[in-house]
Scaffold this active site. Structure first.
Site, short mmCIF file in Angstrom:
data_model
loop_
_atom_site.label_atom_id
_atom_site.label_comp_id
_atom_site.label_asym_id
_atom_site.label_seq_id
_atom_site.Cartn_x
_atom_site.Cartn_y
_atom_site.Cartn_z
N LYS A 126 0.87 -1.19 0.00
CA LYS A 126 0.00 0.00 0.00
C LYS A 126 0.89 1.23 0.00
CE LYS A 126 -4.43 0.89 0.23
NZ LYS A 126 -5.57 0.06 -0.20
N ASP A 166 -7.10 4.23 -4.33
CA ASP A 166 -7.76 4.08 -3.03
C ASP A 166 -8.36 5.46 -2.75
OD1 ASP A 166 -7.84 2.05 -0.59
OD2 ASP A 166 -7.52 4.01 0.30
P1 NDP Z 1 -12.91 7.73 -2.65
O1 NDP Z 1 -11.85 8.75 -2.50
O2 NDP Z 1 -13.49 7.49 -3.99
O3 NDP Z 1 -14.10 8.07 -1.68
C1 NDP Z 1 -13.94 8.22 -0.32
C2 NDP Z 1 -14.67 9.46 0.04
O4 NDP Z 1 -15.17 9.31 1.34
C3 NDP Z 1 -13.72 10.64 0.01
O5 NDP Z 1 -14.17 11.59 -0.87
C4 NDP Z 1 -13.70 11.10 1.44
O6 NDP Z 1 -13.83 12.52 1.59
C5 NDP Z 1 -14.92 10.50 2.04
N1 NDP Z 1 -14.67 10.29 3.42
C6 NDP Z 1 -13.50 10.20 4.05
N2 NDP Z 1 -13.68 10.07 5.34
C7 NDP Z 1 -15.02 10.08 5.52
C8 NDP Z 1 -15.83 9.95 6.64
N3 NDP Z 1 -15.32 9.83 7.84
N4 NDP Z 1 -17.16 9.95 6.47
C9 NDP Z 1 -17.68 10.07 5.27
N5 NDP Z 1 -16.94 10.21 4.16
C10 NDP Z 1 -15.63 10.20 4.30
O7 NDP Z 1 -12.36 6.39 -2.01
P2 NDP Z 1 -12.84 4.89 -2.24
O8 NDP Z 1 -14.29 4.84 -2.45
O9 NDP Z 1 -11.94 4.29 -3.25
O10 NDP Z 1 -12.47 4.23 -0.85
C11 NDP Z 1 -13.39 4.15 0.23
C12 NDP Z 1 -12.97 3.01 1.15
O11 NDP Z 1 -12.96 1.77 0.44
C13 NDP Z 1 -11.57 3.14 1.76
O12 NDP Z 1 -11.56 2.56 3.04
C14 NDP Z 1 -10.71 2.28 0.82
O13 NDP Z 1 -9.54 1.83 1.46
C15 NDP Z 1 -11.68 1.14 0.56
N6 NDP Z 1 -11.42 0.34 -0.64
C16 NDP Z 1 -11.26 0.92 -1.86
C17 NDP Z 1 -11.05 0.13 -2.98
C18 NDP Z 1 -10.94 0.70 -4.34
O14 NDP Z 1 -10.77 -0.08 -5.29
N7 NDP Z 1 -11.03 2.01 -4.54
C19 NDP Z 1 -10.95 -1.33 -2.86
C20 NDP Z 1 -11.22 -1.84 -1.55
C21 NDP Z 1 -11.42 -1.01 -0.49
P3 NDP Z 1 -12.62 13.39 2.22
O15 NDP Z 1 -11.48 13.16 1.33
O16 NDP Z 1 -13.07 14.78 2.19
O17 NDP Z 1 -12.39 12.93 3.62
O1 2IT Z 2 -8.02 -1.68 -0.66
C1 2IT Z 2 -7.96 -2.15 -1.81
O2 2IT Z 2 -8.11 -3.36 -2.02
C2 2IT Z 2 -7.71 -1.24 -2.93
N1 2IT Z 2 -7.61 -0.04 -2.72
C3 2IT Z 2 -7.55 -1.79 -4.33
C4 2IT Z 2 -6.14 -2.22 -4.56
C5 2IT Z 2 -5.80 -2.61 -5.97
O3 2IT Z 2 -4.61 -2.90 -6.17
O4 2IT Z 2 -6.65 -2.64 -6.85
#
Ligand code: NDP
Ligand code: 2IT
Length: 446
Positions: A126, A166
């Site tokens: 990561k 992420d």
């Molecule tokens: P994004 O950046 O697309 O969306 C996350 C959004 O949530 C941000 O805009 C952020 O706003 C907001 N956010 C942060 N903290 C909070 C909070 N406390 N309450 C509400 N909203 C909040 O990120 P992802 O959707 O990609 O990721 C979301 C989660 O999913 C993370 O935990 C990530 O590790 C996990 N994940 C993502 C994957 C992927 O492929 N993208 C795969 C597996 C897991 P701000 O920046 O203003 O705080």
């Molecule tokens: O938390 C996760 O699994 C991710 N942000 C996706 C990682 C990836 O390599 O696609």
């Protein structure tokens, strides 16, 4: 907890006492695998736990960049190359003001076992930076990404370490990062995943995490002879994962009634559907991170500085960030008769709250199992890049469904096998750990 695990954990707590999120993630895994460790003294002789909690390599670097006013700015960049027992380091990059090494170590540690569960050849890693896209212009984001890659490029490679997105890193940022990698390395390879579909990205990668979460949920529901049709679903976040969940849940007949951001949550009683789902993409790209804009646009209720877990629901899917559900939230969900909690985000439920959940009747899926669809399709993107082929959406969706079903069934079978029926936390950690630990044993002292 098994005494060997307890000793390793105590030493880790002394050595890295300030890395709270990392210690939390290790504790959850060690508690779940204790039973297995009692039966496998060879792991202790092989010092598997001491090795598995120590990243193979941590890279930390300066990221200088120039803002639109011509002022110089400096952020810190990291890449934690945690474990390569199963394949090249694989995992996302997070750009958010809250990023610390502890957060990236916890995410990297979780990623090792998540990637193992996919059944693909992927190690765990990561990275990211304390840079936030909030309030930045397109040009500032591009300059930051270029500067970040100026250092990262020498450490990554399509067979070494393959980052993806992420929080704060989506298709736009991956594009800028890839463009700079190509200039520096003079190579067009699959060194990043989540690329644009017209230049090497996989179809369905943007949707994959959210779709995978819903596919996992469907399997949980099936195991209880239940279905998603008509279910009220409360979700947090509004980003990439929340969007994918909303899209697939709506398609299958579920009703998403909340979204949340750092400013609060919206309650949309009619359900997030159609153009409202598309609007989530605009919100994510707007870089101002206010779900209140959704409430204004679609005339629904907005609750400032509150979390959505107080809204009655059948299913809760956290999709924002770590530790967003505490014990009090879990108690509210139990009181409101929520039946399923499926993690879209990584480590959203605090450790104490997990214990309350495990004693309740709620079926609870940990992120390392339920949100593995994103990295799984990243793995499929790597395969397509190696073959210089592009698969069609239907084929990828079929593979994603089958991977999520496999992960679900593996977790469920292991939980039954060890007398902990339907304990997905136990099933996911034990099956992920065994695979990585056995590979490390096979590969000798490394
Ligand atoms: P994004 O950046 O697309 O969306 C996350 C959004 O949530 C941000 O805009 C952020 O706003 C907001 N956010 C942060 N903290 C909070 C909070 N406390 N309450 C509400 N909203 C909040 O990120 P992802 O959707 O990609 O990721 C979301 C989660 O999913 C993370 O935990 C990530 O590790 C996990 N994940 C993502 C994957 C992927 O492929 N993208 C795969 C597996 C897991 P701000 O920046 O203003 O705080
Ligand atoms: O938390 C996760 O699994 C991710 N942000 C996706 C990682 C990836 O390599 O696609």
């Amino acid at each position: 907890m098994n005494t060997y695990a307890q000793t390793v954990l105590s030493n880790l707590e002394k050595k890295y006492y300030w890395e709270k999120e990392f210690i939390q993630a290790v504790k959850e895994v060690f508690e779940a695998i204790s039973y297995v460790l009692d039966k496998r003294p060879d792991y202790k002789n092989g010092r598997i736990l001491e090795r598995i909690v120590e990243p193979e390599r941590i890279i930390s670097f300066r990221v200088p960049w120039e803002d639109d006013r011509g002022d110089y700015q400096v952020n810190t960049g990291y890449r934690v190359e945690f474990n390569s027992a199963l394949g090249p380091y694989k995992g996302g990059l997070r750009f958010h003001s809250s990023v610390t090494l502890s957060i990236l170590k916890f995410l990297g540690f979780e990623q090792i076992f998540k990637n193992a569960l996919t059944g693909l050849s992927l190690g765990g890693g990561k990275g990211g930076s304390d840079f936030s896209t909030r309030g930045k212009s397109e040009n500032e984001i591009m300059r930051f990404c270029q500067s970040f890659m100026n250092e990262l490029f020498r450490h990554i490679g399509d067979n070494t370490d393959v980052p993806a997105g992420d929080i704060g890193v989506g298709a736009r940022e991956i594009g800028y990062l890839f463009g700079q990698y190509k200039r520096l390395a003079n190579k067009f390879t699959g060194v990043l995943t989540g690329k644009g579909t017209c230049w090497g990205g996989s179809l369905l990668r943007p949707e994959a995490t959210g779709f995978g979460v819903v596919y996992f949920l469907e399997e949980m529901l099936k195991s209880k002879a239940d279905s998603i049709k008509g279910k009220r679903i409360v979700i947090s976040g509004f980003g990439n994962v929340a969007w994918g969940v909303a899209k697939k849940a709506y398609e299958l007949g579920g009703r998403i009634v909340t979204l949340s951001g750092p400013d609060g949550f919206i309650h949309d009683k009619d359900g997030v559907s159609g153009e409202k789902i598309d609007y989530m993409l605009d919100l994510r790209l707007s870089c101002n991170d206010r779900v209140e804009d959704y409430a204004k646009k679609f005339k629904v209720d907005f609750f400032s500085n509150k979390k959505p877990w107080e809204v009655p629901c059948d299913i809760a899917i956290p999709c924002a960030t770590q530790n967003e559900i505490g014990t009090a939230d879990v108690k509210k969900l139990i009181r409101n008769k929520c039946k399923y909690i499926v993690e879209g985000s990584n480590l959203p439920v605090a450790l104490d709250a997990v214990k309350v959940l495990q004693k309740s009747k709620i079926l609870y899926a940990p992120g390392k199992a339920s949100n593995a669809g994103g990295v799984a399709v990243s793995g499929l993107e790597m395969s397509q890049n190696s073959m210089r082929l592009c698969w069609i959406t239907g084929d990828i969706d079929k593979k994603l469904r089958s991977i999520m079903k496999n992960i679900h069934d593996t977790c469920l079978n292991v939980s039954h096998e060890y007398g902990r029926p339907h304990d997905y936390v136990f099933g996911a950690n034990v099956s992920g750990f065994l695979k990585v630990a056995d590979a490390m044993m096979d590969q000798g002292l490394a």
